[in-house]
Design a protein around this motif. Sequence first.
Motif, PDB file in Angstrom:
ATOM      1  N   GLY A 229      38.363  37.858  18.469  1.00 55.31           N
ATOM      2  CA  GLY A 229      39.202  36.706  18.761  1.00 55.31           C
ATOM      3  C   GLY A 229      39.027  36.317  20.213  1.00 55.31           C
ATOM      4  N   LEU A 230      39.077  35.020  20.501  1.00 53.97           N
ATOM      5  CA  LEU A 230      38.820  34.512  21.846  1.00 53.97           C
ATOM      6  C   LEU A 230      40.070  33.884  22.447  1.00 53.97           C
ATOM      7  N   VAL A 231      40.366  34.267  23.691  1.00 48.55           N
ATOM      8  CA  VAL A 231      41.408  33.618  24.492  1.00 48.55           C
ATOM      9  C   VAL A 231      40.727  33.089  25.753  1.00 48.55           C
ATOM     10  N   SER A 232      40.831  31.794  26.013  1.00 49.07           N
ATOM     11  CA  SER A 232      40.221  31.213  27.209  1.00 49.07           C
ATOM     12  C   SER A 232      41.304  30.624  28.106  1.00 49.07           C
ATOM     13  N   PHE A 233      41.087  30.740  29.409  1.00 51.00           N
ATOM     14  CA  PHE A 233      42.040  30.266  30.403  1.00 51.00           C
ATOM     15  C   PHE A 233      41.484  29.030  31.114  1.00 51.00           C
ATOM     16  N   PRO A 234      42.210  27.900  31.063  1.00 52.12           N
ATOM     17  CA  PRO A 234      41.783  26.703  31.799  1.00 52.12           C
ATOM     18  C   PRO A 234      41.792  26.958  33.310  1.00 52.12           C
ATOM     19  N   ASN A 235      40.915  26.258  34.001  1.00 47.45           N
ATOM     20  CA  ASN A 235      40.866  26.300  35.469  1.00 47.45           C
ATOM     21  C   ASN A 235      40.589  27.699  36.019  1.00 47.45           C
ATOM     22  N   CYS A 236      39.923  28.520  35.224  1.00 48.54           N
ATOM     23  CA  CYS A 236      39.556  29.869  35.661  1.00 48.54           C
ATOM     24  C   CYS A 236      38.040  30.037  35.575  1.00 48.54           C
ATOM     25  N   GLY A 237      37.498  30.865  36.462  1.00 47.79           N
ATOM     26  CA  GLY A 237      36.071  31.081  36.510  1.00 47.79           C
ATOM     27  C   GLY A 237      35.655  32.428  35.964  1.00 47.79           C
ATOM     28  N   HIS A 238      34.619  33.013  36.570  1.00 50.03           N
ATOM     29  CA  HIS A 238      34.021  34.249  36.068  1.00 50.03           C
ATOM     30  C   HIS A 238      34.949  35.452  36.210  1.00 50.03           C
ATOM     31  N   TYR A 239      35.892  35.380  37.131  1.00 48.43           N
ATOM     32  CA  TYR A 239      36.869  36.458  37.308  1.00 48.43           C
ATOM     33  C   TYR A 239      38.215  35.977  36.767  1.00 48.43           C
ATOM     34  N   SER A 240      38.247  35.695  35.481  1.00 47.87           N
ATOM     35  CA  SER A 240      39.447  35.112  34.867  1.00 47.87           C
ATOM     36  C   SER A 240      40.656  36.025  34.991  1.00 47.87           C
ATOM     37  N   PHE A 241      40.428  37.331  35.026  1.00 49.07           N
ATOM     38  CA  PHE A 241      41.554  38.272  35.129  1.00 49.07           C
ATOM     39  C   PHE A 241      42.206  38.216  36.507  1.00 49.07           C
ATOM     40  N   LEU A 242      41.467  37.750  37.510  1.00 49.26           N
ATOM     41  CA  LEU A 242      42.034  37.556  38.844  1.00 49.26           C
ATOM     42  C   LEU A 242      42.562  36.136  39.027  1.00 49.26           C
ATOM     43  N   ASP A 243      41.913  35.177  38.363  1.00 51.06           N
ATOM     44  CA  ASP A 243      42.337  33.780  38.496  1.00 51.06           C
ATOM     45  C   ASP A 243      43.664  33.507  37.797  1.00 51.06           C
ATOM     46  N   ASN A 244      43.922  34.227  36.713  1.00 53.50           N
ATOM     47  CA  ASN A 244      45.176  34.039  35.965  1.00 53.50           C
ATOM     48  C   ASN A 244      45.770  35.405  35.628  1.00 53.50           C
ATOM     49  N   PRO A 245      46.261  36.135  36.621  1.00 55.92           N
ATOM     50  CA  PRO A 245      46.728  37.508  36.393  1.00 55.92           C
ATOM     51  C   PRO A 245      47.920  37.598  35.448  1.00 55.92           C
ATOM     52  N   ILE A 246      48.813  36.625  35.488  1.00 54.90           N
ATOM     53  CA  ILE A 246      50.002  36.670  34.629  1.00 54.90           C
ATOM     54  C   ILE A 246      49.602  36.456  33.171  1.00 54.90           C
ATOM     55  N   GLY A 247      48.792  35.438  32.933  1.00 52.97           N
ATOM     56  CA  GLY A 247      48.325  35.182  31.565  1.00 52.97           C
ATOM     57  C   GLY A 247      47.485  36.327  31.043  1.00 52.97           C
ATOM     58  N   PHE A 248      46.624  36.874  31.909  1.00 54.18           N
ATOM     59  CA  PHE A 248      45.780  37.992  31.496  1.00 54.18           C
ATOM     60  C   PHE A 248      46.622  39.198  31.092  1.00 54.18           C
ATOM     61  N   ARG A 249      47.607  39.538  31.915  1.00 53.47           N
ATOM     62  CA  ARG A 249      48.448  40.707  31.619  1.00 53.47           C
ATOM     63  C   ARG A 249      49.168  40.540  30.282  1.00 53.47           C
ATOM     64  N   ALA A 250      49.671  39.342  30.018  1.00 57.38           N
ATOM     65  CA  ALA A 250      50.386  39.098  28.763  1.00 57.38           C
ATOM     66  C   ALA A 250      49.461  39.257  27.564  1.00 57.38           C
ATOM     67  N   VAL A 251      48.253  38.742  27.678  1.00 57.50           N
ATOM     68  CA  VAL A 251      47.295  38.785  26.560  1.00 57.50           C
ATOM     69  C   VAL A 251      46.842  40.217  26.291  1.00 57.50           C
ATOM     70  N   ILE A 252      46.503  40.951  27.348  1.00 57.57           N
ATOM     71  CA  ILE A 252      45.954  42.286  27.131  1.00 57.57           C
ATOM     72  C   ILE A 252      47.038  43.264  26.656  1.00 57.57           C
ATOM     73  N   ARG A 253      48.259  43.085  27.106  1.00 55.62           N
ATOM     74  CA  ARG A 253      49.339  43.958  26.632  1.00 55.62           C
ATOM     75  C   ARG A 253      49.679  43.656  25.174  1.00 55.62           C
ATOM     76  N   GLU A 254      49.557  42.428  24.776  1.00 57.26           N
ATOM     77  CA  GLU A 254      49.764  42.094  23.368  1.00 57.26           C
ATOM     78  C   GLU A 254      48.685  42.737  22.507  1.00 57.26           C
ATOM     79  N   PHE A 255      47.450  42.717  22.979  1.00 56.22           N
ATOM     80  CA  PHE A 255      46.337  43.311  22.233  1.00 56.22           C
ATOM     81  C   PHE A 255      46.515  44.821  22.088  1.00 56.22           C
ATOM     82  N   PHE A 256      47.063  45.466  23.117  1.00 55.51           N
ATOM     83  CA  PHE A 256      47.238  46.921  23.098  1.00 55.51           C
ATOM     84  C   PHE A 256      48.680  47.331  22.810  1.00 55.51           C
ATOM     85  N   LYS A 257      49.456  46.470  22.189  1.00 60.09           N
ATOM     86  CA  LYS A 257      50.882  46.791  22.023  1.00 60.09           C
ATOM     87  C   LYS A 257      51.097  48.040  21.163  1.00 60.09           C
TER      88      LYS A 257
END
Length: 264
Positions: A229-257
């Motif tokens: 499954g794919l989650v993409s973040f608008p206005n983010c580049g190659h380091y998406s986990f740094l560009d959108n840390p809040i969105g990234f944390r929410a997505v990865i914690r949901e995946f590993f819940k």
Amino acid sequence: MEKEIEIDGLKLRYEESGDPEGHTVIILHGWGCNHTTVRSIANSISDKLRVISIDLPGHGDSQEPSEIWGSDDFADAILKLIDNLKIHKPSLIGHSFGGRTIIAMASKSDTDRFNKIVLIDSAGLTPKRSLNYYYKVYSYKAFKKLALTIFGEENGRKMIEKSLKKRGSADYQAASPKMRSIMSKCVNEDLRKRLHAIHQPTLLIWGENDTATPLTDAKIMEKYIPDAGLVSFPNCGHYSFLDNPIGFRAVIREFFKTELFSKP
């Protein structure tokens, strides 16, 4: 906690954090980086999971390989590290080159060896080449041959090295001569035919403005990895986990819940 392990005579450094009784997650950074680059990823899940962030060979405080490695050689080193540490069915997270290594690991291993996989702005696919690309490649080959013929081995090599520094990417220029050769070999390995062999649940996280590994690569991976499954973040580049840390944390914690809220 910083630790060191020797794999086939090669010293590898890694950082272990989180709950030692929790499910183990292994994080692999991108090219030219080290485990500190992905520390924010580790911090997002280490409250209840055991996290091992590795300095890939030739990066950080890990030794360079003695030979010119390809993707499978990096994969084999990490697989042996997992065996040496007696880690049972870990999950894998990889950014950029770390993702390439994970694709090689997962596609050559038993389907039940790993739990879940996260690929973040992952490398692994060779882009379609333009006519301009081939012009540059073949003009460089001609230049290389002429330099060695006209100026001799020593002076010719110096000229070639100087030319490579001008032509290469920032990552390429920053690497040692051996690591440049390794990078060149790896980036020319297209792993797309191996994607179908990855059977673990796989989360793809991408920056929509990524120019190093474009979103089209993510869509190919989503198509060919059976359970992706794919989650993409608008206005983010190659380091998406740094560009959108809040969105990234929410997505990865949901995946590993499941892993976050249950003991192994």
